[in-house]
Motif scaffolding. Structure first.
Motif, PDB file in Angstrom:
ATOM      1  N   LEU A 333       0.828  -1.209   0.000  1.00  0.00           N
ATOM      2  CA  LEU A 333       0.000   0.000   0.000  1.00  0.00           C
ATOM      3  C   LEU A 333       0.858   1.253   0.000  1.00  0.00           C
ATOM      4  CD1 LEU A 333      -2.757  -1.134   2.519  1.00  0.00           C
ATOM      5  CD2 LEU A 333      -3.170  -0.427   0.160  1.00  0.00           C
ATOM      6  N   TYR A 334       1.907   1.253   0.810  1.00  0.00           N
ATOM      7  CA  TYR A 334       2.803   2.417   0.838  1.00  0.00           C
ATOM      8  C   TYR A 334       3.454   2.632  -0.527  1.00  0.00           C
ATOM      9  CZ  TYR A 334       6.712   5.465   1.943  1.00  0.00           C
ATOM     10  OH  TYR A 334       7.599   6.504   1.935  1.00  0.00           O
ATOM     11  N   ASP A 335       3.963   1.562  -1.111  1.00  0.00           N
ATOM     12  CA  ASP A 335       4.632   1.672  -2.414  1.00  0.00           C
ATOM     13  C   ASP A 335       3.666   2.165  -3.480  1.00  0.00           C
ATOM     14  OD1 ASP A 335       6.963   0.750  -1.271  1.00  0.00           O
ATOM     15  OD2 ASP A 335       6.737  -1.314  -2.001  1.00  0.00           O
ATOM     16  N   GLU A 336       2.444   1.633  -3.473  1.00  0.00           N
ATOM     17  CA  GLU A 336       1.462   2.013  -4.494  1.00  0.00           C
ATOM     18  C   GLU A 336       1.019   3.460  -4.295  1.00  0.00           C
ATOM     19  OE1 GLU A 336      -0.654   0.912  -7.975  1.00  0.00           O
ATOM     20  OE2 GLU A 336       0.881  -0.148  -6.820  1.00  0.00           O
ATOM     21  N   MET A 337       0.725   3.830  -3.052  1.00  0.00           N
ATOM     22  CA  MET A 337       0.234   5.171  -2.776  1.00  0.00           C
ATOM     23  C   MET A 337       1.286   6.223  -3.119  1.00  0.00           C
ATOM     24  SD  MET A 337      -2.787   6.063  -1.277  1.00  0.00           S
ATOM     25  CE  MET A 337      -3.086   4.904   0.033  1.00  0.00           C
ATOM     26  N   THR A 338       2.503   6.022  -2.623  1.00  0.00           N
ATOM     27  CA  THR A 338       3.552   7.002  -2.901  1.00  0.00           C
ATOM     28  C   THR A 338       3.953   6.975  -4.370  1.00  0.00           C
ATOM     29  OG1 THR A 338       5.255   5.409  -2.195  1.00  0.00           O
ATOM     30  CG2 THR A 338       4.444   6.982  -0.547  1.00  0.00           C
ATOM     31  N   GLY A 339       3.869   5.795  -4.994  1.00  0.00           N
ATOM     32  CA  GLY A 339       4.172   5.717  -6.426  1.00  0.00           C
ATOM     33  C   GLY A 339       3.201   6.535  -7.254  1.00  0.00           C
ATOM     34  N   ILE A 340       1.915   6.486  -6.901  1.00  0.00           N
ATOM     35  CA  ILE A 340       0.907   7.298  -7.585  1.00  0.00           C
ATOM     36  C   ILE A 340       1.133   8.777  -7.287  1.00  0.00           C
ATOM     37  CG2 ILE A 340      -1.560   7.862  -7.668  1.00  0.00           C
ATOM     38  CD1 ILE A 340      -2.128   4.871  -7.186  1.00  0.00           C
ATOM     39  N   GLN A 341       1.398   9.110  -6.025  1.00  0.00           N
ATOM     40  CA  GLN A 341       1.595  10.506  -5.640  1.00  0.00           C
ATOM     41  C   GLN A 341       2.786  11.137  -6.355  1.00  0.00           C
ATOM     42  OE1 GLN A 341       1.871   9.830  -1.426  1.00  0.00           O
ATOM     43  NE2 GLN A 341      -0.309  10.180  -1.065  1.00  0.00           N
ATOM     44  N   LEU A 342       3.830  10.341  -6.596  1.00  0.00           N
ATOM     45  CA  LEU A 342       5.044  10.859  -7.234  1.00  0.00           C
ATOM     46  C   LEU A 342       5.035  10.698  -8.745  1.00  0.00           C
ATOM     47  CD1 LEU A 342       7.640   9.477  -4.668  1.00  0.00           C
ATOM     48  CD2 LEU A 342       6.963  11.865  -4.963  1.00  0.00           C
ATOM     49  N   GLY A 343       3.995  10.065  -9.267  1.00  0.00           N
ATOM     50  CA  GLY A 343       3.919   9.879 -10.711  1.00  0.00           C
ATOM     51  C   GLY A 343       4.754   8.729 -11.226  1.00  0.00           C
TER      52      GLY A 343
END
Length: 360
Positions: A333-343
């Motif tokens: 979840l952390y990887d996916e969320m931050t990955g989306i937030q950072l593009g």
């Protein structure tokens, strides 16, 4: 609201802090957004002005009756150098819900979002690009009318300040220890627990002080009526992975409807991982731990994004989760969320809003 946003240049810019020493909420950028309200004129005089102290009358009603609300958002520097916000329309909607509950005049959500974009673009050099860093955005409103009668104020001030920040709990994904509070309560149904008002956080400080003294990072609050049902952590909503399913307390009028909470639920549904929003007691959590079925516990919030929990301390029981190691779902979840937030990852929900250049 189509007012022009005035820009007031500061004479000298600040020295920016080193990214490695940011912490959370310690440093503030060069500019802030300010707007005023009077009952006879509505919201007026929107401006981006140098960050500076405020002058208030000693009788300003916020000091005496606590009409103050806020929001928490973040701006990120994307992999391609673009500036990105994460679901800001949800924050604007919740901001107005807080206004409504505290009898504060509603804001034009589109206008305030435009102002935030303009402020963030002005301060784009303040957006850190280190791992786990972001530019924290704090919009807030408080009553300024000088009057000691008990009623909603007729004058208010809205500000947006920016703070370059690192990980909320220091080491971003190190599981934290949380104390389950049984003496004090945070909020009750019918109160203001579901909105972001300053008094909620003032009421939590005594319990947090006790938790800090005993080596715990945060408080897990129980319900005010029966003192048994899990509600939320001081700065996060809470999730439990029990026997392959994820459970989070359902919104009941005393729990804050977190933007990150909603995003986690959408992601779990997207991944077809069973997730339920329902009442869950601390006894049920403990029983699941005793059966060996409590696989993961994690918090979700704007400041921390995803924060794995390594221990819950309840009724003299140390409920150790996953041997103090981050669980796979929390990591995903952390990887996916931050990955989306950072593009860096696909955004199937269209959550990211890019900040285009704005004339100031």
């Amino acid at each position: 609201m189509n007012q022009e946003i005035l820009f007031i240049q500061r004479e000298e810019l600040k020295t920016k802090p080193d990214t490695s020493s940011l912490g959370f909420g310690k440093y503030f950028s060069d500019y802030m957004f300010v707007m005023d309200f009077h009952s006879e004129t509505g919201w007026y005089n929107p401006r981006i002005t140098p960050y500076e102290p405020l002058t208030l009358d000693p009788a300003a009603m916020v000091f005496h009756y606590g009409q103050a609300i806020f929001e928490g958002m973040k701006a990120y520097k994307g992999a391609d150098g673009t500036i990105q916000l994460f679901r800001p329309e949800k924050n604007m909607k919740r901001f107005n819900q807080s206004c409504d509950r505290l009898c504060i005049p509603q804001i034009d959500e589109e206008f305030l979002l435009r102002a935030i974009k303009q402020l963030v673009f002005t301060e784009k050099d303040w957006i850190p690009d280190g791992d786990g860093t972001s530019l924290y955005i704090r919009p807030f409103i408080f009553s300024t009318e000088a009057y000691l009668g008990v009623r909603p104020a007729k004058e208010y001030k809205l500000l947006v300040i920016l703070s370059p920040s690192g990980a909320y709990y220091g080491s971003q994904l190190s599981p934290v220890k949380i104390y389950v509070e049984e003496q004090y309560v945070r909020a009750s149904i019918g109160g203001v627990g579901h909105v972001k008002t300053a008094g909620n956080y003032a009421a939590s400080l005594k319990a947090q002080e006790k938790a800090d003294a005993n080596g715990f990072a945060q408080i897990l609050w129980l319900d005010a009526k029966e003192n048994k049902y899990v509600e939320e952590v001081g700065s996060m909503n809470i999730f439990f992975k029990i026997n392959g399913e994820v459970v989070t307390p359902r919104l009941n009028g005393s729990i804050l409807p977190g933007v990150t909470r909603d995003s986690v639920i959408q992601l779990l549904n997207y991944w077809k991982i069973p997730v339920r929003e329902e009442k869950i007691s601390i006894e049920e959590v403990y029983a699941a731990h005793e059966r060996g079925e409590l696989e993961e516990v994690f918090g979700a919030g704007t400041a921390a994004v995803i924060s794995p929990v390594g221990e819950l301390h309840w009724n003299d029981h140390a409920i150790v989760i996953n041997d103090y190691k981050i669980g796979q779902l929390s990591q995903d979840l952390y990887d996916e969320m931050t990955g989306i937030q950072l593009g860096n990852k696909e955004d199937p929900f269209n959550w990211v809003v890019k900040v285009a250049q704005v004339e100031v």
